[in-house]
Design a protein around this motif. Structure first.
Motif, PDB file in Angstrom:
ATOM      1  N   THR A 159       0.815  -1.210   0.000  1.00 48.79           N
ATOM      2  CA  THR A 159       0.000   0.000   0.000  1.00 48.79           C
ATOM      3  C   THR A 159       0.847   1.257   0.000  1.00 48.79           C
ATOM      4  OG1 THR A 159      -1.795  -1.144   1.139  1.00 48.79           O
ATOM      5  CG2 THR A 159      -1.813   1.267   1.231  1.00 48.79           C
ATOM      6  N   THR A 160       1.717   1.421   1.000  1.00 47.22           N
ATOM      7  CA  THR A 160       2.537   2.623   1.061  1.00 47.22           C
ATOM      8  C   THR A 160       3.722   2.399   1.981  1.00 47.22           C
ATOM      9  OG1 THR A 160       2.476   5.036   1.351  1.00 47.22           O
ATOM     10  CG2 THR A 160       1.330   3.702   3.002  1.00 47.22           C
ATOM     11  N   HIS A 203       0.934   9.555  -2.201  1.00 44.06           N
ATOM     12  CA  HIS A 203       1.885   8.491  -1.863  1.00 44.06           C
ATOM     13  C   HIS A 203       1.376   7.643  -0.705  1.00 44.06           C
ATOM     14  CE1 HIS A 203       5.698   6.419  -1.222  1.00 44.06           C
ATOM     15  NE2 HIS A 203       5.494   6.639   0.067  1.00 44.06           N
ATOM     16  N   ASP A 205      -1.609   7.004   0.188  1.00 44.40           N
ATOM     17  CA  ASP A 205      -2.938   6.450  -0.059  1.00 44.40           C
ATOM     18  C   ASP A 205      -3.963   7.031   0.914  1.00 44.40           C
ATOM     19  OD1 ASP A 205      -4.546   4.763  -1.663  1.00 44.40           O
ATOM     20  OD2 ASP A 205      -4.574   3.208  -0.106  1.00 44.40           O
ATOM     21  N   GLU A 219      -7.541   6.269   7.376  1.00 43.50           N
ATOM     22  CA  GLU A 219      -7.707   7.357   6.426  1.00 43.50           C
ATOM     23  C   GLU A 219      -7.865   8.692   7.147  1.00 43.50           C
ATOM     24  OE1 GLU A 219     -10.210   8.403   2.394  1.00 43.50           O
ATOM     25  OE2 GLU A 219     -11.198   7.239   3.958  1.00 43.50           O
TER      26      GLU A 219
END
Length: 343
Positions: A159-160, A203, A205, A219
């Motif tokens: 993911t990151t 970057h 997400d 998030e």
């Protein structure tokens, strides 16, 4: 028949978990699991679940002098009343209505290779799906290659990546070139507009450190920025328009073990869930604002999540901000895929 059985953790499992997690990463870092596992078990509810992996007491993988054993209840590897060994652990946490986090996966060295880690991970993914989450994420140190492989085998996808920057708390810090200034009472909607269009958000997400669960990422939403602004935790700098933002997440306290502090002295680390900026000058202004904010919170150290990109890491370095030597990786499992979490 699989020798590994996964069940919910019990208070009786604490001593065993503490015993095999005491030296998880020799010469690498101190493991937090021995300090928190008892609290994890005690706090289990609909929003968090701690699981352990067990094998029968006579399993040939165990050393002859293995201890301690726990009494089985029929949900683990042993029949009710018979001894079993706890050889692995993991915790799942629901961070929002749709996000879950997997953390603290550990496997006793003697049984590595038997699939305990994969079974634990898949079990926590099933729990997360049943709890209503559509995604489950985890964090793995970049040097933990075995952990990365285990995550991928269990259904997690890359993911990151990020690093932690550590500007020293300083009530008069001034790192910019005079063009960038801190914003008093920053507007969360302006901060959201900047974050939404930033390279950092792309970057990462959209992720930042979670405001309630230490070491977890979730998030960063418009609502969370509004809450941070209302609570005095939103930092912004501007050069005309907004040029950088950061969000204070929490203060962590722990007893210092460094030579710079006397025994028993407490370190206070100001943790910032994310920092995003436009360019190197904005980075200087933002790190200066963070340093002043941390000093105002009586912090002795800081930890600021920044994207693992050449631009962001070099911008921090150009402003003489210490950055962690290695990144951390975040991976995600899509719980809408019914095959994810299947044994």
């Amino acid at each position: 028949m699989n020798r590994i059985a996964v069940r919910e953790a019990r208070p009786a499992d604490v001593d065993a978990v503490v015993a095999f997690t005491g030296d998880t990463w020799v010469d690498r870092s101190d493991d937090y699991v021995p300090r928190v596992f008892a609290d994890w078990v005690a706090a289990d509810d609909d929003a968090r679940r701690t699981l352990v992996a067990t094998v029968a007491a006579d399993d040939p993988a165990l050393p002859a002098d293995d201890a301690p054993f726990v009494t089985g209840d029929g949900t683990g590897a042993a029949a009710p009343g018979e001894p079993e060994a706890v050889v692995g652990c993991i915790q799942g946490v629901r961070l929002s209505e749709w996000e879950a986090w997997a953390q603290g996966i550990r496997v006793r060295p003697a049984v590595r290779g038997l699939g305990a880690g994969t079974r634990l991970t898949r079990a926590v993914l099933r729990w997360a799906r049943d709890a209503g989450a559509t995604v489950c994420r985890n964090m793995v140190f970049s040097w933990n290659v075995a952990g990365l492989g285990q995550s991928r085998a269990a259904g997690f996808e890359p993911t990151t990546s990020f690093r932690f920057a550590h500007p020293d708390p300083d009530p008069v810090s001034d790192r910019d070139d005079g063009r960038v200034a801190a914003v008093d009472d920053p507007d969360p909607d302006a901060a959201w507009a900047f974050w939404r269009g930033s390279d950092a958000r792309a970057h990462l997400d959209g992720l930042a450190l979670d405001p309630t669960e230490s070491w977890a990422c979730s998030e960063l939403t418009r609502e969370r920025l509004a809450a941070a602004a209302a609570e005095g935790r939103l930092i912004a700098v501007a050069d005309g328009g907004i040029a950088g933002i950061a969000v204070h997440a929490r203060i962590t306290e722990y007893e210092s073990i460094t030579e710079d502090h006397a025994d028993g002295e407490t370190d206070r680390t100001a943790v910032y869930g994310v920092a995003a900026w436009r360019d190197a000058a904005a980075a200087g202004g933002l790190f200066g604002a963070i340093a002043r904010d941390a000093a105002g919170r009586d912090a002795t150290a800081t930890r600021v999540l920044v994207p693992e990109t050449v631009e962001h890491v070099s911008d921090a370095a150009a402003n003489r901000v210490r950055v962690a030597a290695e990144p951390d990786f975040v991976t995600s499992a899509d719980l809408t895929d019914p095959t994810v979490g299947r044994d």
